[in-house]
Motif scaffolding. Sequence first.
Motif: not given
Length: 541
Positions: A425-429
């Motif tokens: 999720v963090m990488a996608a954000i």
Amino acid sequence: MVTRETRTAEEGSGRRLRLISAIIVAIVAYLIFLAVVIVPLQGGTIPSTTILANNLSESTADYATSGIPIQSVGDISRSAVIAFTMLIHVVFANLHVGGAWVIAVTALLYFRYRRMRYRNLARSLTLFVLILFSAGSTFAAGGMMAFIALFPDLSMNVFHLYWWPLFAYFILYGVIILLLFTFWFAWDRIRPGVHLALGFGYAVSVFVQTVTIDTLAAGMLTPGVKSFTFTEAGLLPMTLDQAMALWFNPTLWELTFHRVAAAIAFFGFLITTLATVHYIDQKDFAAKKQWDWVAAYGIAWGLAGLIMQPILGQLYMTAIQENAPSAFTMIMHGPRAWEMLMMVTLLAGLFLTIGTYFLTRRDQLLSRPENRTIRTIFKGFLVMTAVAGFILVQPAWLGTLFIDDPGAWINPIGGMPLKYVALFVMAAIGAAIVMLDVIVLTSEEKEGQWGYLTRGSLLAAFTAGILGTAIVNVMGFVRESARAPWTFYQIIPVPGGQAYATPLPLPVIAGVWAIVLVLSWVVFWYVAKVTAYHPADEDSV
């Protein structure tokens, strides 16, 4: 007379400042909680030499410590000296590992689009890195001399085993100096294509040099061999196949690419922090516009490296698990797991800080009617990042040394499956924010919106650089403590055997980290004041 619009603006500015302040307080509070509560409950205060005493006693390797008088220096003091010299060297070395690519690409953007802000930034960064090259080299030499003086037998073995990679490493210093200095002094004096070739040649040379030193850094944890057999005298004291297995060990490339991504992130956030300080320091509006843009440019690079770290880090940890399973257990499911919690805390803090930076910018950028959708998206990003960060910092267990010990309390939301999701999720954000940032950076229509940073965004950008430097220090410590109490994993024990407590206790290493952080940033700012280009109001930005 104070108008309603003025009061509304002041209230908005106060809310923006409180948001980033709350994030900083939360990071500090959790790190204190980690040190005071989680570390003792996971056995993090017990040295690895005590936990693995049986392994050390069963070792048949004979690499005794010499009776040289300087060896009487306290064990903790010896390790603290090495930790200080090598950690601060790593900080300055990352200026080249990541900065070389940022400089080369920035110069390429200038020659492609002919926008002066790219030229000014590329020149400033080149001079900045060129001057600090001497600092990194000095601490590299100092660390090596301290290593030889304090650990003479170990140094002798290292130089015998890694003579050729280390020889290539030092030869590449000359190549890097030639390319970097020529790249700087030949600016606007040679053809653009040749100049760019020098810049990318410098970047490639730094990468190759990183590979050569990582043969040692990675090989100490995953040697690729079961023992060292010295069969010959001279420059290659072992068989060629053993040398190749040792140098090109199972985690060499995973560590190298993870280091490069981390260095790019570090250098990008370093640019951002220095840009915000320049923004405050300069009075001309043209200079403020320039440094506002530079801060956003640095964030784009910082996030580009940051979103790669979870993926590359997972590949590296998988390689460690396959080749050094007990070391993997120690740092993921044992008494050193708190170090990973500290690292993901800084990682989550970086993502939260960058999201806050964009959310708290001046209304001209994100609060106009056409940009309100983007602002709403950033609010959602911030909430999702906070939830993901909360999951990441959860300890997997408490109460015993290892997660599979009887009596361990298992945290239901601290397991790896949920953390993998949180990292994704963090990488996608981060990837989405990078794309939005690049759109803003390259849009000519946004030109009039630069130069209006709020106090909240200034504090957020400044914090990003500090966190980026801190995470570099923690990464190296995680790798070093993973192989403790071995110098070379399950081959060469630490000098002194069980009498030598390793790794360094948390208060000692925290003190070293603090000194490295303060000293490096004093040097960064001093050099940045000399090398930075500040356009005046009458100049074209």
